[in-house]
Design an enzyme around this catalytic site. Structure first.
Site, PDB file in Angstrom:
ATOM      1  NE  ARG A 119      28.238  -9.351  43.216  1.00  0.00           N
ATOM      2  CZ  ARG A 119      29.088  -9.508  43.873  1.00  0.00           C
ATOM      3  NH1 ARG A 119      29.373 -10.583  44.860  1.00  0.00           N
ATOM      4  NH2 ARG A 119      29.648  -8.263  44.309  1.00  0.00           N
TER       5      ARG A 119
ATOM      6  CE  LYS B 288      10.107 -13.462  28.817  1.00  0.00           C
ATOM      7  NZ  LYS B 288       9.251 -12.843  28.118  1.00  0.00           N
TER       8      LYS B 288
ATOM      9  CD  GLU C 210      -0.735 -15.185  29.057  1.00  0.00           C
ATOM     10  OE1 GLU C 210      -0.117 -15.738  28.430  1.00  0.00           O
ATOM     11  OE2 GLU C 210      -0.549 -13.844  29.502  1.00  0.00           O
TER      12      GLU C 210
ATOM     13  CE  LYS D  80       6.314 -19.201  29.801  1.00  0.00           C
ATOM     14  NZ  LYS D  80       5.992 -18.255  30.681  1.00  0.00           N
TER      15      LYS D  80
ATOM     16  CD  GLU E 225      11.201 -13.499  25.135  1.00  0.00           C
ATOM     17  OE1 GLU E 225      11.950 -12.785  25.961  1.00  0.00           O
ATOM     18  OE2 GLU E 225      10.138 -13.392  24.673  1.00  0.00           O
TER      19      GLU E 225
ATOM     20  NE  ARG F 163      10.914 -17.286  27.404  1.00  0.00           N
ATOM     21  CZ  ARG F 163      11.232 -17.498  28.820  1.00  0.00           C
ATOM     22  NH1 ARG F 163      12.400 -18.514  29.195  1.00  0.00           N
ATOM     23  NH2 ARG F 163      10.591 -17.073  29.934  1.00  0.00           N
TER      24      ARG F 163
ATOM     25  CG  ASN G 222       6.312 -12.368  24.558  1.00  0.00           C
ATOM     26  OD1 ASN G 222       5.875 -12.570  25.701  1.00  0.00           O
ATOM     27  ND2 ASN G 222       7.654 -12.360  24.071  1.00  0.00           N
TER      28      ASN G 222
ATOM     29  CG  HIS H 243       2.248 -11.152  25.721  1.00  0.00           C
ATOM     30  ND1 HIS H 243       1.244 -12.195  25.398  1.00  0.00           N
ATOM     31  CD2 HIS H 243       2.465 -11.280  27.188  1.00  0.00           C
ATOM     32  CE1 HIS H 243       1.229 -12.896  26.329  1.00  0.00           C
ATOM     33  NE2 HIS H 243       1.743 -12.389  27.547  1.00  0.00           N
TER      34      HIS H 243
ATOM     35  CG  HIS I 294       3.640  -5.751  27.240  1.00  0.00           C
ATOM     36  ND1 HIS I 294       4.918  -5.983  26.956  1.00  0.00           N
ATOM     37  CD2 HIS I 294       3.069  -6.423  28.188  1.00  0.00           C
ATOM     38  CE1 HIS I 294       5.218  -7.029  27.996  1.00  0.00           C
ATOM     39  NE2 HIS I 294       3.903  -7.345  28.577  1.00  0.00           N
TER      40      HIS I 294
ATOM     41  CG  HIS J 249      -0.628  -9.919  31.601  1.00  0.00           C
ATOM     42  ND1 HIS J 249       0.109  -8.908  30.870  1.00  0.00           N
ATOM     43  CD2 HIS J 249      -0.076 -10.870  31.453  1.00  0.00           C
ATOM     44  CE1 HIS J 249       1.074  -9.701  30.310  1.00  0.00           C
ATOM     45  NE2 HIS J 249       0.741 -11.003  30.565  1.00  0.00           N
TER      46      HIS J 249
END
Lengths: 363, 363
Positions: free
Chosen positions: A118, A140, A182, A224, A234, A238, A242, A245, A249, A262
């Site tokens: 955990r 992330k 990026e 960032k 997010e 934030r 993306n 993205h 994606h 990517h």
């Protein structure tokens, strides 16, 4: 060495940037509270840097975990190898997991750290430009699912990020370009002067000029860190990170993970976002073309895959995490240096954007 | 209806306790922010309560996810069924996952909520006494690994917990007793007067007297909420909730998941913790026997499995999460109503405790 602080209250952490930092064990040791350390890396990076990092961490009980390389490995089966190794070596709650490698290693090692017993401590040592300016900053973590990218994961902050700029000398040039996608993104969404700096320095960056790289990484991490610090989970701003993205994606999903890098998918996706922003009248065609030219000079693709049509894009975008209550939201540009997240656009503009002949547009 | 508030700052949430609450949809609806809801349950509970709960949530777009029943299912393969169903039905980030069932369902649905798209909303509707007084309060979620129980998971708080006491009428009596092991635990670790109340009411509880059950659940949740509120991430006092669990986990691991119920293993483990506390001179033999008698009257085993020896226990306890830097820490009693977490005991006392003839001791 440059140090930035990512400000997240009790989960704040430093980003250290400089050459040969991997050999300075004390920089990491001060962020390790137990005696056990697991170094998660892959079979491409391990021969290059595992021994040096292990020597730096000689005072700890080390468990090296070497995974197969590649985005296709970012799945539960590979993640399970980390848990198997941690449990077999009896790592307890006070262990620290160090990610040595690119974004895939960082995402998987980070999710393993978030989930093992955990939650245990986590340090990032990113060795690709992409992971240095993007995935190592912001917490992330996660893995892919057959039905979508990054669908399983956690927001989980590291204790520290150590960026050794000299590791980039072993990076394939295609991956360096993917990282530049990026870097350019930060200019587009929130730092217009940085775009000018990049136009002057993009050739030096591709030639691995260490001074230029250090500056670009530092400025990207600052951008960032500022955005993430303002919006850790997010909820709002934030999401502007993306840019490109959602389209990107869709490209990655359609092609199958690992065919396009990517950053390459993000670059083509960014061109689509620029085109859509231009069609909405928010940026001019000249501004669009200026940004496309910079992406192209960085060695990046600026045209989506020839075998993808508008239908393909819409199908894959429908399960994107930015879909809220069934409404598609996109990151678009109000002007160069200012992004917005919005679902407030005519559907026809989206469909027209998906149907553009990008080969003709970007020639 | 009784309502308790678990105080965790911005992650605070209410626990609602009462009869027939499952039919009062508005109690849940006010904690659901999107339009999509996934109800995660199992094939034992679904025929009993899924239709009623679905009717209560009729205003939402519902995805029922019915898993196979049993602790043996608390693994990645079954968790994956939840992700598959969520992605196939295109649940987005604003979805809410409702756990309808016992601790296994709560742990898995909670970890799925913590991990799906890096975290979505989560509501617990526990239908076993054990999950009502223990696993639905405090944010522990997770799955088992072949090398250890609950080794993969997250601390993740629900939006709300809805405890319908009338669901206990369909609970097998063996499972009711297993829940009472945790109820008795709260008396032992932090509420000595509650032990007296339990001695007077244990027969009524076993006979499913709703007034007595409501009181026992409320008092247990208060105790747990208080401890969890003081120590969300188990740095200190929260670990006292694991009285009997280190020994108990060893029993569960050795026997294979599902042979002993969790509460049964905790009961036998609690007897071992009582015996060790007595050997250390912290509680008297009479106090130990008083607690053993109450566990026995609750219908619980008070003797570890005949086929387990001291070696077996030590082997399984070495990977327990409470091992810090190689030192075994145990929850023991300073007196009835006061537990401590400590590694400060002679190893011989532990070994003697593991070698006791518990049949003779508890007769």
């Amino acid at each position: 060495m440059q140090t930035l602080q990512v400000d997240l209250g009790e989960r704040s952490y430093p980003i250290m940037i400089g050459a040969q930092l991997i050999d300075q064990g004390e920089l990491l040791a001060r962020h390790i509270r137990g005696k056990q350390v697991a170094i998660v890396t892959n079979d491409t990076v391990a021969p290059l840097y595992l021994e040096r990092l292990s020597r730096s961490l000689g005072e700890f009980k080390l468990t090296p975990i070497v995974l197969p390389d590649g985005e296709a490995q970012k799945n539960w089966q590979t993640l399970q190898l980390i848990f198997d190794a941690l449990l077999s070596a009896r790592h307890d709650r006070n262990t620290t997991i160090v990610a040595l490698g690119g974004g895939v290693i960082g995402d998987m090692a980070g999710f393993a750290a978030a989930s093992y017993q955990r939650g245990v401590d986590f340090i990032q040592v990113p060795t690709t430009l992409l992971s240095q300016v993007d995935s190592s900053v912001g917490g992330k973590t996660g893995i892919n699912h057959p039905l979508g990218k990054n669908m399983i994961g956690a927001f989980y902050q590291p204790q520290a990020v150590l960026i050794d700029t000299s590791t980039l000398v072993t990076l394939p040039s295609r991956e360096l370009s993917a990282g530049l996608a990026e870097v350019i993104k930060y200019g587009l969404i929130c730092d217009e002067p940085f775009l000018g700096w990049l136009e002057e320095n993009v050739d030096r960056l591709r030639a691995l000029d260490q001074v230029a790289l250090t500056e670009a990484i530092k400025r990207s991490c600052e951008a960032k860190a500022k955005v993430v610090g303002a919006d850790e989970r997010e909820a709002g701003i934030r999401a502007t990170l993306n840019l490109g993205h959602t389209f990107g994606h869709a490209i990655e999903t359609h092609q199958g993970y690992g065919v396009w890098l990517h950053g390459e998918a993000v670059s083509a996706g960014t061109v689509m976002a620029l085109e859509m922003s231009s069609r909405l009248g928010w940026i001019s065609a000249a501004e669009r073309d200026r940004a496309v030219r910079l992406l192209s000079r960085a060695g990046l693709p600026v045209v989506p895959p020839v075998d993808m049509n508008a239908e393909d894009f819409l199908k894959h975008m429908a399960v994107d995490k930015k879909v809220l209550n069934g409404q598609l939201r996109l990151v678009l540009l109000k002007r160069l240096g200012e992004a917005v997240v919005t679902g407030d656009f005519p559907r026809e503009v989206l469909e027209a954007t998906l149907s553009v002949n990008y080969d003709a547009l970007t020639q």
